[in-house]
Motif scaffolding. Sequence first.
Motif, PDB file in Angstrom:
ATOM      1  N   PHE A   1       2.143   7.745   2.355  1.00 50.08           N
ATOM      2  CA  PHE A   1       0.818   7.151   2.153  1.00 50.08           C
ATOM      3  C   PHE A   1      -0.274   8.177   2.412  1.00 50.08           C
ATOM      4  O   PHE A   1      -1.182   8.368   1.598  1.00 50.08           O
TER       5      PHE A   1
ATOM      6  N   ARG B   1       0.830  -1.208   0.000  1.00 47.81           N
ATOM      7  CA  ARG B   1       0.000   0.000   0.000  1.00 47.81           C
ATOM      8  C   ARG B   1       0.865   1.259   0.000  1.00 47.81           C
ATOM      9  O   ARG B   1       0.507   2.273  -0.613  1.00 47.81           O
TER      10      ARG B   1
ATOM     11  N   THR C   1       2.216   1.574  -3.649  1.00 46.16           N
ATOM     12  CA  THR C   1       1.159   1.951  -4.584  1.00 46.16           C
ATOM     13  C   THR C   1       0.818   3.428  -4.459  1.00 46.16           C
ATOM     14  O   THR C   1       0.716   4.151  -5.452  1.00 46.16           O
ATOM     15  N   MET C   2       0.678   3.904  -3.218  1.00 43.59           N
ATOM     16  CA  MET C   2       0.337   5.313  -3.014  1.00 43.59           C
ATOM     17  C   MET C   2       1.511   6.224  -3.339  1.00 43.59           C
ATOM     18  O   MET C   2       1.332   7.352  -3.793  1.00 43.59           O
TER      19      MET C   2
ATOM     20  N   GLY D   1       0.879   9.100  -5.825  1.00 44.16           N
ATOM     21  CA  GLY D   1       0.953  10.493  -5.390  1.00 44.16           C
ATOM     22  C   GLY D   1       2.305  11.143  -5.568  1.00 44.16           C
ATOM     23  O   GLY D   1       2.442  12.351  -5.381  1.00 44.16           O
TER      24      GLY D   1
ATOM     25  N   ALA E   1      -0.091  11.248  -0.017  1.00 48.53           N
ATOM     26  CA  ALA E   1      -0.636  10.880  -1.324  1.00 48.53           C
ATOM     27  C   ALA E   1      -2.153  10.712  -1.252  1.00 48.53           C
ATOM     28  O   ALA E   1      -2.877  11.107  -2.177  1.00 48.53           O
ATOM     29  N   ALA E   2      -2.633  10.134  -0.160  1.00 49.83           N
ATOM     30  CA  ALA E   2      -4.079   9.947  -0.006  1.00 49.83           C
ATOM     31  C   ALA E   2      -4.809  11.283  -0.025  1.00 49.83           C
ATOM     32  O   ALA E   2      -5.876  11.419  -0.651  1.00 49.83           O
TER      33      ALA E   2
END
Length: 470
Positions: free
Chosen positions: A159, A23, A26-27, A31, A162-163
């Motif tokens: 994370f 995770r 991926t982020m 981002g 980027a979220a």
Amino acid sequence: MHDAPPTHSPVRSEPLAHGLKQRHLTMLGLGGVIGAGLFVGSGAGIAVAGPAVVVSYLIAGALAMLVMRLLGEMSAAMPASGSFSVHAERALGRWAGFSVGWLYWFMLVVVLAVEATAAAQIAHAWVPAVDQWLWVLLFMVVFTVANLTAVKNFGEFEFWFAALKVTAIVAFLVLGVLAVLGVLPDTDPVGLTNLTGQGGFLPNGWDGVVSGVLTVVFAFGGLEVVTIAAAETDDPARAVGRAVRSAVVRILFFYVGSMLVIVTVLPWTAQQAGLSPYVKVLDSIGVPSAGQIMNIVVFVALLSALNANLYGSSRMIFSLAERGEAPRGLLKVSGTRGAEGSPSGGGVPRRAVLASVAFGFVSVLLNLGWPDTVFLYMLNSVGAVLLFVWGLIAASQLRLRRRLEREAPDALALRMWCFPYLTWVTLAGLLAVLLLMLTDDAARPQVLWSAAATALVLLVAVVRERRAKP
């Protein structure tokens, strides 16, 4: 780490912790390139290309997507904290690994100063009682501490950063589409009026599209950190493959989708230089405090980039030290481990982090004290380095793909499309961008200064290699 094909300069096993999760990666891929260049700098692209900035982003995004696929193929087959620097050394020789590694490290620590200073300017506007230099110091200390502890701290920061950025863009896209359809209160359906009016879709012709590409292509820089970070996951090959596949398409969607919404909702002539086009759109559809909302998003984007650049630069110089291309003292890593051998602040190249942040502090001081002289020359000297790095990535893949097919075909879990044709297309595209920059008065100094910096590093690399020969 997967077995790599034999090479003249083997790289020993890396003692870095595997603290990053899928995770996180991926982020980070999603981002990592969504930054101030998109939220604010995209206005410059609209100014030169008009609605056709969408085409500019498609072209630049496609080029970045090809580079990322090339890099993803090599990184999935041969994960390493030095990523493309290690690949270049294996493919082309020590001179290539040395040159691309040091150029990339220098670029990151110089750009880090821009991000820290810009974030401090926003924070100072919010809290004028705190001097700008104190904000810079605070940001640098916070992210240095985060990078000195466990790698999972870097992953968690990125994370959530980027979220927030992804959430902001998704919300913007939803609001923009609703505004285009006339669903929002006090709005009428826009249709295609703003795409075809004000001089048409190509108000400045294809020259405007080309100028737009030169303006926006560097906004895609930062994707490379994903492959650097992949080496610190439990399954690097699988992690980088998934991150590359998911990030590239989504980033194209966010970038191109955002630009399409912006030039559809408002006439391109309504944009103002230096003002975020996102703010103009949000203001036009009645979102309260749009300027402050975007200031928060840009602030987070800058801190995210600062954090990622500090991480990427520390791993790059650590990899250089591991291959004897930087002082061996930088190889020292923290050794504290938690229960059952799991990293708990261990496996972090702390000296490499401190070396990177030390130069970052120097860059910040130069930016604060001499922004229009010394620091401007430094910034120009890394202005086109990203294109040189991407070019070496493509050249490395051309050599390594054949070698992998012969010696380790099972390692090719992620393959470049239409090899070798699209690799050559990528190289041609990068060369075209460089040549076009030479014809642009504003971009020319960046190419010339970057070429000079690259020539200097290459000279050092060649001298070192000759001295190393018996």
